[in-house]
Write a protein that holds these residues in place. Structure first.
Motif, PDB file in Angstrom:
ATOM      1  N   ASN A 126       0.832  -1.207   0.000  1.00  0.00           N
ATOM      2  CA  ASN A 126       0.000   0.000   0.000  1.00  0.00           C
ATOM      3  C   ASN A 126       0.865   1.255   0.000  1.00  0.00           C
ATOM      4  OD1 ASN A 126      -2.531  -1.178  -0.095  1.00  0.00           O
ATOM      5  ND2 ASN A 126      -2.685  -1.365   2.123  1.00  0.00           N
ATOM      6  N   ILE A 150       2.321   1.701  -3.502  1.00  0.00           N
ATOM      7  CA  ILE A 150       1.310   2.199  -4.438  1.00  0.00           C
ATOM      8  C   ILE A 150       1.094   3.690  -4.225  1.00  0.00           C
ATOM      9  CG2 ILE A 150      -1.137   2.087  -5.047  1.00  0.00           C
ATOM     10  CD1 ILE A 150      -0.949  -0.970  -4.435  1.00  0.00           C
ATOM     11  N   GLU A 151       1.014   4.100  -2.982  1.00  0.00           N
ATOM     12  CA  GLU A 151       0.828   5.516  -2.673  1.00  0.00           C
ATOM     13  C   GLU A 151       1.996   6.349  -3.203  1.00  0.00           C
ATOM     14  OE1 GLU A 151       0.358   8.334   1.257  1.00  0.00           O
ATOM     15  OE2 GLU A 151      -0.280   6.244   1.365  1.00  0.00           O
ATOM     16  N   GLN A 172       1.802   6.657  -7.001  1.00  0.00           N
ATOM     17  CA  GLN A 172       0.708   7.482  -7.508  1.00  0.00           C
ATOM     18  C   GLN A 172       1.141   8.935  -7.729  1.00  0.00           C
ATOM     19  OE1 GLN A 172      -2.521   6.690  -4.779  1.00  0.00           O
ATOM     20  NE2 GLN A 172      -3.445   5.262  -6.221  1.00  0.00           N
ATOM     21  N   HIS A 173       2.204   9.349  -7.077  1.00  0.00           N
ATOM     22  CA  HIS A 173       2.712  10.702  -7.302  1.00  0.00           C
ATOM     23  C   HIS A 173       3.373  10.811  -8.678  1.00  0.00           C
ATOM     24  CE1 HIS A 173       1.741  11.971  -3.288  1.00  0.00           C
ATOM     25  NE2 HIS A 173       2.392  10.922  -2.786  1.00  0.00           N
ATOM     26  N   LYS A 179       2.142   9.227 -11.457  1.00  0.00           N
ATOM     27  CA  LYS A 179       1.058   8.460 -12.083  1.00  0.00           C
ATOM     28  C   LYS A 179       1.297   8.147 -13.558  1.00  0.00           C
ATOM     29  CE  LYS A 179      -3.532   8.366 -10.860  1.00  0.00           C
ATOM     30  NZ  LYS A 179      -4.705   9.055 -10.425  1.00  0.00           N
ATOM     31  N   THR A 189       1.574   3.846 -14.410  1.00  0.00           N
ATOM     32  CA  THR A 189       0.166   3.451 -14.383  1.00  0.00           C
ATOM     33  C   THR A 189      -0.003   1.935 -14.449  1.00  0.00           C
ATOM     34  OG1 THR A 189      -0.411   5.509 -15.469  1.00  0.00           O
ATOM     35  CG2 THR A 189      -2.082   3.797 -15.457  1.00  0.00           C
ATOM     36  N   ILE A 221       1.120   0.308 -11.171  1.00  0.00           N
ATOM     37  CA  ILE A 221       0.149   0.547 -10.095  1.00  0.00           C
ATOM     38  C   ILE A 221      -1.012  -0.433 -10.210  1.00  0.00           C
ATOM     39  CG2 ILE A 221      -1.560   2.172  -9.191  1.00  0.00           C
ATOM     40  CD1 ILE A 221       0.448   4.416  -9.894  1.00  0.00           C
TER      41      ILE A 221
END
Length: 125
Positions: free
Chosen positions: A28, A31-32, A35-36, A38, A42, A45
């Motif tokens: 987790n 993934i966080e 995401q910055h 993205k 992609t 993720i």
């Protein structure tokens, strides 16, 4: 079969639960962090979210196996009039616990295999 046999399996299964929950937390966090960035990651993720689903199913399976082991040990510990029923329920619970434990371990093996592929793709960019 003695009542303590299924109970002795619980600490090993609990250790698998602990390590799996640590995997979920770490995944987790990864993934966080991804995401910055993205646009660049992609696909990675999406694959890592799928890994979280696999780990969630594995940890649920491990919890269920612990419940079956506990039920099996409790049933064997009972002094009951109907010993055949107690033995049947206990043996069935032990077998179901082992099946769900091996299912959870299989999912963890699948997770580990996929994690290596995802890492290779992630660091190849």
């Amino acid at each position: 079969m003695e009542w303590y046999i299924p109970i002795t399996i619980i600490p090993g299964a609990a250790l698998l639960v602990l390590s799996t929950s640590n995997f979920i937390i770490a995944l987790n966090n990864e993934i966080e962090a991804l995401q910055h960035q993205k646009m660049e990651f992609t696909d990675i993720i999406i694959r890592k979210v799928s890994q979280v689903n696999t780990l969630s199913l594995a940890i649920a399976s491990l919890y269920i196996s612990i419940a079956f082991f506990t039920l099996s040990g409790m049933m064997l510990g009972l002094e009951s009039i109907n010993q055949k029923l107690v033995r049947l329920v206990s043996t069935s619970s032990l077998c179901l616990g082992l099946v769900t434990l091996f299912f959870g371990i299989s999912l963890l093996i699948l997770y580990a295999y996929r994690a290596v592929r995802i890492r290779k793709n992630q660091f190849a960019k």
